[in-house]
Structures are given as structure tokens and as C-alpha cells.
Scaffold this motif. Structure first.
Motif, PDB file in Angstrom:
ATOM      1  N   LEU A   1       0.815  -1.219   0.000  1.00  0.00           N
ATOM      2  CA  LEU A   1       0.000   0.000   0.000  1.00  0.00           C
ATOM      3  C   LEU A   1       0.848   1.267   0.000  1.00  0.00           C
ATOM      4  O   LEU A   1       0.438   2.291  -0.540  1.00  0.00           O
ATOM      5  CB  LEU A   1      -0.937   0.016   1.204  1.00  0.00           C
ATOM      6  CG  LEU A   1      -2.173  -0.853   1.082  1.00  0.00           C
ATOM      7  CD1 LEU A   1      -2.874  -0.992   2.429  1.00  0.00           C
ATOM      8  CD2 LEU A   1      -3.133  -0.292   0.046  1.00  0.00           C
ATOM      9  N   ASN A   2       2.013   1.209   0.620  1.00  0.00           N
ATOM     10  CA  ASN A   2       2.866   2.396   0.743  1.00  0.00           C
ATOM     11  C   ASN A   2       3.978   2.442  -0.303  1.00  0.00           C
ATOM     12  O   ASN A   2       4.834   3.322  -0.256  1.00  0.00           O
ATOM     13  CB  ASN A   2       3.458   2.466   2.154  1.00  0.00           C
ATOM     14  CG  ASN A   2       2.433   2.909   3.174  1.00  0.00           C
ATOM     15  OD1 ASN A   2       2.291   4.098   3.413  1.00  0.00           O
ATOM     16  ND2 ASN A   2       1.704   1.966   3.756  1.00  0.00           N
ATOM     17  N   SER A   3       3.964   1.492  -1.233  1.00  0.00           N
ATOM     18  CA  SER A   3       4.974   1.421  -2.308  1.00  0.00           C
ATOM     19  C   SER A   3       6.397   1.466  -1.760  1.00  0.00           C
ATOM     20  O   SER A   3       7.248   2.230  -2.218  1.00  0.00           O
ATOM     21  CB  SER A   3       4.754   2.555  -3.315  1.00  0.00           C
ATOM     22  OG  SER A   3       3.474   2.460  -3.885  1.00  0.00           O
ATOM     23  N   ILE A   4       6.645   0.620  -0.754  1.00  0.00           N
ATOM     24  CA  ILE A   4       7.963   0.517  -0.133  1.00  0.00           C
ATOM     25  C   ILE A   4       8.449  -0.917  -0.334  1.00  0.00           C
ATOM     26  O   ILE A   4       7.673  -1.865  -0.264  1.00  0.00           O
ATOM     27  CB  ILE A   4       7.894   0.862   1.375  1.00  0.00           C
ATOM     28  CG1 ILE A   4       7.422   2.315   1.567  1.00  0.00           C
ATOM     29  CG2 ILE A   4       9.240   0.641   2.050  1.00  0.00           C
ATOM     30  CD1 ILE A   4       7.127   2.689   3.001  1.00  0.00           C
ATOM     31  N   ALA A   5       9.747  -1.073  -0.549  1.00  0.00           N
ATOM     32  CA  ALA A   5      10.326  -2.404  -0.733  1.00  0.00           C
ATOM     33  C   ALA A   5      10.035  -3.278   0.485  1.00  0.00           C
ATOM     34  O   ALA A   5      10.027  -2.804   1.625  1.00  0.00           O
ATOM     35  CB  ALA A   5      11.835  -2.291  -0.952  1.00  0.00           C
ATOM     36  N   PHE A   6       9.800  -4.559   0.224  1.00  0.00           N
ATOM     37  CA  PHE A   6       9.484  -5.546   1.260  1.00  0.00           C
ATOM     38  C   PHE A   6      10.490  -6.684   1.161  1.00  0.00           C
ATOM     39  O   PHE A   6      10.772  -7.174   0.073  1.00  0.00           O
ATOM     40  CB  PHE A   6       8.058  -6.067   1.041  1.00  0.00           C
ATOM     41  CG  PHE A   6       7.703  -7.286   1.839  1.00  0.00           C
ATOM     42  CD1 PHE A   6       7.510  -7.202   3.205  1.00  0.00           C
ATOM     43  CD2 PHE A   6       7.550  -8.518   1.225  1.00  0.00           C
ATOM     44  CE1 PHE A   6       7.172  -8.323   3.952  1.00  0.00           C
ATOM     45  CE2 PHE A   6       7.203  -9.647   1.953  1.00  0.00           C
ATOM     46  CZ  PHE A   6       7.015  -9.544   3.318  1.00  0.00           C
ATOM     47  N   ASP A   7      11.049  -7.095   2.292  1.00  0.00           N
ATOM     48  CA  ASP A   7      11.977  -8.223   2.297  1.00  0.00           C
ATOM     49  C   ASP A   7      11.613  -9.149   3.448  1.00  0.00           C
ATOM     50  O   ASP A   7      11.951  -8.889   4.602  1.00  0.00           O
ATOM     51  CB  ASP A   7      13.423  -7.744   2.423  1.00  0.00           C
ATOM     52  CG  ASP A   7      14.432  -8.861   2.207  1.00  0.00           C
ATOM     53  OD1 ASP A   7      14.055 -10.056   2.283  1.00  0.00           O
ATOM     54  OD2 ASP A   7      15.605  -8.539   1.970  1.00  0.00           O
ATOM     55  N   GLU A   8      10.915 -10.230   3.105  1.00  0.00           N
ATOM     56  CA  GLU A   8      10.454 -11.177   4.123  1.00  0.00           C
ATOM     57  C   GLU A   8      11.604 -11.898   4.806  1.00  0.00           C
ATOM     58  O   GLU A   8      11.491 -12.361   5.922  1.00  0.00           O
ATOM     59  CB  GLU A   8       9.511 -12.197   3.486  1.00  0.00           C
ATOM     60  CG  GLU A   8       8.910 -13.158   4.465  1.00  0.00           C
ATOM     61  CD  GLU A   8       7.828 -14.037   3.867  1.00  0.00           C
ATOM     62  OE1 GLU A   8       7.312 -14.888   4.606  1.00  0.00           O
ATOM     63  OE2 GLU A   8       7.486 -13.865   2.685  1.00  0.00           O
ATOM     64  N   LYS A   9      12.740 -11.989   4.133  1.00  0.00           N
ATOM     65  CA  LYS A   9      13.864 -12.749   4.665  1.00  0.00           C
ATOM     66  C   LYS A   9      15.060 -11.872   5.044  1.00  0.00           C
ATOM     67  O   LYS A   9      16.191 -12.358   5.132  1.00  0.00           O
ATOM     68  CB  LYS A   9      14.271 -13.816   3.655  1.00  0.00           C
ATOM     69  CG  LYS A   9      13.140 -14.801   3.381  1.00  0.00           C
ATOM     70  CD  LYS A   9      13.593 -15.938   2.531  1.00  0.00           C
ATOM     71  CE  LYS A   9      12.476 -16.849   2.119  1.00  0.00           C
ATOM     72  NZ  LYS A   9      11.735 -17.481   3.142  1.00  0.00           N
ATOM     73  N   LEU A  10      14.808 -10.589   5.296  1.00  0.00           N
ATOM     74  CA  LEU A  10      15.892  -9.695   5.701  1.00  0.00           C
ATOM     75  C   LEU A  10      16.573 -10.223   6.966  1.00  0.00           C
ATOM     76  O   LEU A  10      17.792 -10.269   7.062  1.00  0.00           O
ATOM     77  CB  LEU A  10      15.362  -8.281   5.950  1.00  0.00           C
ATOM     78  CG  LEU A  10      16.390  -7.268   6.431  1.00  0.00           C
ATOM     79  CD1 LEU A  10      17.410  -6.982   5.339  1.00  0.00           C
ATOM     80  CD2 LEU A  10      15.708  -5.979   6.874  1.00  0.00           C
TER      81      LEU A  10
END
Length: 188
Positions: free
Chosen positions: A104-113
Motif C-alpha cells: 500500500l505504501n509502495s515501499i520495498a518488502f523483504d520477508e527474509k531480511l
């Protein structure tokens, strides 16, 4: 679900982590504690209802847009589950919430950071001091990622003493993150 008309709670990290080094700059919780919120979170985690997490993620994401809460955030990541708990549950509720907020906020997502490198008992069983000890050295940053000077939003479902979030934030800061904020559904 409670209405989004309930104001978001901006919680100073010192309020959460009294007498402990705070590794995150601020904490955002969208709802005030209530029995109904607690029950929905419990159902979402233990009764195989990940759709509740998606809904909370959208609610949080929309509020973040309305109040411009994620300005300059470079990356959104969930608090990781240990692989055994992930297998048992089938999903990471924090990852579902974080993914919706990021989208929704157009920010990068990293599930495995971050990864959980040591199995820990559930935090609910412990007092404040025991919680901090339970999660000490339980997390690590994934290999070959540069987070130098990044502002990271770390997401989980509940913030109680802040021990888990603080340990994760410490790992991020030790690896070069400029700032860490935490986002949860509720603070207990």
C-alpha cells in the motif's frame, strides 16, 4: 475489527524499554489494547486464519498513508519465525501484515531480511527480563545484503516489552541501518 477512527499510538521507545538500550527510534501501534483485538490476533495466529493478518496489514498501511508515518522508510521487514514454528503454523503473521503495509505504501518488502537462527520459547511465558534473555542472539541478518544508511520499518503483531523488536533492531543497526521504527497492531 475496531474502527480506524481510533487514533494511532506513537510510543516513545524509552516508555517501552525502560532501563534498556533502545535500538529503535519509535514504535507505532495502530490500536489500543482490547479483549477483542487480543482475541482476533490469537485466532489469526493459532486458528489458521491469515486473512485477519491481511486485513490488519491493510488497515495499518492505510493509516500510515493518511498520517505520512513511513516517510523516508526504505524497506519493510517482518520479525521472522523460526523454521520449526513456521512449519507448525504454516505462515508468519508478521510477514503477511508487513507485505500489505509495504504494498500500500509502495515501499520495498523483504520477508527474509532477518532470520531466526535460534529457536526460542514463546515470549508470553516470560517476564520482561526473561523475554530479553530469551531472544538474545536469536536473530541474524541475511547474507549479502547491504542496509547501510537505510531506514527500516520492522513489523510484528504485538509489542509487549519490546524485547523481540529491540533485539531485531540491534542486529539491523549493528549492520549499518540508519534508523529502525517498529510497527505493530497493538501494544499490550
Amino acid at each position: 475489527f475496531q474502527s480506524l477512527e481510533t487514533p494511532s499510538l506513537m510510543i516513545d521507545q524509552l516508555d517501552v524499554l525502560q532501563h534498556t538500550t533502545a535500538w529503535f527510534e519509535r514504535s507505532i501501534s495502530i490500536y489500543e489494547f482490547s479483549e477483542s483485538i487480543q482475541e482476533l490476533i490469537h485466532i489469526s495466529k493459532y486458528k489458521n486464519m491469515p486473512g485477519i493478518c491481511s486485513r490488519y496489514g491493510r488497515d495499518i498501511g492505510e493509516l500510515c498513508i493518511k498520517q505520512n508515518l513511513l516517510e523516508a522508510v526504505d524497506l519493510i521487514a517482518p520479525v521472522p519465525l523460526h523454521s520449526l514454528r513456521l512449519r507448525e503454523r504454516g505462515y508468519n503473521q508478521a510477514a503477511i501484515i508487513a507485505k500489505e503495509i509495504a504494498k500500500l505504501n509502495s515501499i520495498a518488502f523483504d520477508e527474509k531480511l532477518l532470520k531466526r537462527v535460534r529457536y526460542t520459547n514463546q515470549q508470553a511465558k516470560y517476564n520482561k527480563e526473561e523475554r530479553a534473555e530469551n531472544v538474545r542472539d536469536a536473530f541474524a541478518l541475511k547474507k549479502n545484503i547491504d542496509i547501510t544508511n537505510k531506514k527500516i520499518a520492522l513489523v510484528d503483531d504485538v509489542l509487549t516489552t519490546g524485547a523481540t523488536m529491540n533485539e531485531c533492531a540491534k542486529i539491523l543497526k549493528d549492520n549499518g541501518a540508519n534508523a529502525v521504527i517498529t510497527i505493530t497492531i497493538v501494544r499490550i
